[in-house]
Enzyme design. Sequence first.
Site, PDB file in Angstrom:
ATOM      1  N   THR A 258       0.844  -1.195   0.000  1.00 16.11           N
ATOM      2  CA  THR A 258       0.000   0.000   0.000  1.00 16.11           C
ATOM      3  C   THR A 258       0.881   1.247   0.000  1.00 16.11           C
ATOM      4  OG1 THR A 258      -0.123  -0.048   2.416  1.00 16.11           O
ATOM      5  CG2 THR A 258      -1.904  -1.137   1.202  1.00 16.11           C
ATOM      6  N   CYS A 259       0.260   2.358  -0.300  1.00 13.40           N
ATOM      7  CA  CYS A 259       0.949   3.635  -0.373  1.00 13.40           C
ATOM      8  C   CYS A 259       1.707   3.881   0.940  1.00 13.40           C
ATOM      9  CB  CYS A 259      -0.086   4.732  -0.615  1.00 13.40           C
ATOM     10  SG  CYS A 259       0.637   6.363  -0.806  1.00 13.40           S
ATOM     11  N   PRO A 260       2.910   4.338   0.864  1.00 10.72           N
ATOM     12  CA  PRO A 260       3.662   4.866  -0.266  1.00 10.72           C
ATOM     13  C   PRO A 260       4.631   3.862  -0.890  1.00 10.72           C
ATOM     14  CG  PRO A 260       4.786   5.514   1.713  1.00 10.72           C
ATOM     15  CD  PRO A 260       3.577   4.693   2.139  1.00 10.72           C
ATOM     16  N   LEU A 261       4.600   2.607  -0.473  1.00 12.35           N
ATOM     17  CA  LEU A 261       5.607   1.646  -0.925  1.00 12.35           C
ATOM     18  C   LEU A 261       5.670   1.444  -2.440  1.00 12.35           C
ATOM     19  CD1 LEU A 261       5.477  -0.956   1.974  1.00 12.35           C
ATOM     20  CD2 LEU A 261       7.182   0.800   1.554  1.00 12.35           C
TER      21      LEU A 261
ATOM     22  N   ASP B  36      -3.182  -1.978  -4.845  1.00 14.69           N
ATOM     23  CA  ASP B  36      -3.798  -0.944  -4.019  1.00 14.69           C
ATOM     24  C   ASP B  36      -4.721  -0.097  -4.892  1.00 14.69           C
ATOM     25  OD1 ASP B  36      -4.479   1.149  -2.340  1.00 14.69           O
ATOM     26  OD2 ASP B  36      -2.419   1.738  -1.886  1.00 14.69           O
TER      27      ASP B  36
END
Length: 85
Positions: A23-26, A50
């Site tokens: 999920t964000c920010p990965l 995501d």
Amino acid sequence: MSVSDPVAELPEFQHDVDASGLTCPLPILRAKKALAQMESGQVLRVITTDPKAVRDFQAFAKQSGNGLVAQHETPDSVQHFLRRR
């Protein structure tokens, strides 16, 4: 460019990042790291699951100056194609 471009029109890519399950920010961070190792004009494909990644990658491309060539949505994932500036 639109989400759900036909598969026949997807661009060729030289590098690939699978950010499925992240999920964000990965996903953005993985894309940024990969782009830093690429030559100008090369294309990176990033696969995400995501649902917010579509807008995240649009914003990232605008902020970073890298071109978002296409986004292709399937029932399970989205493929984002970024061209290195």
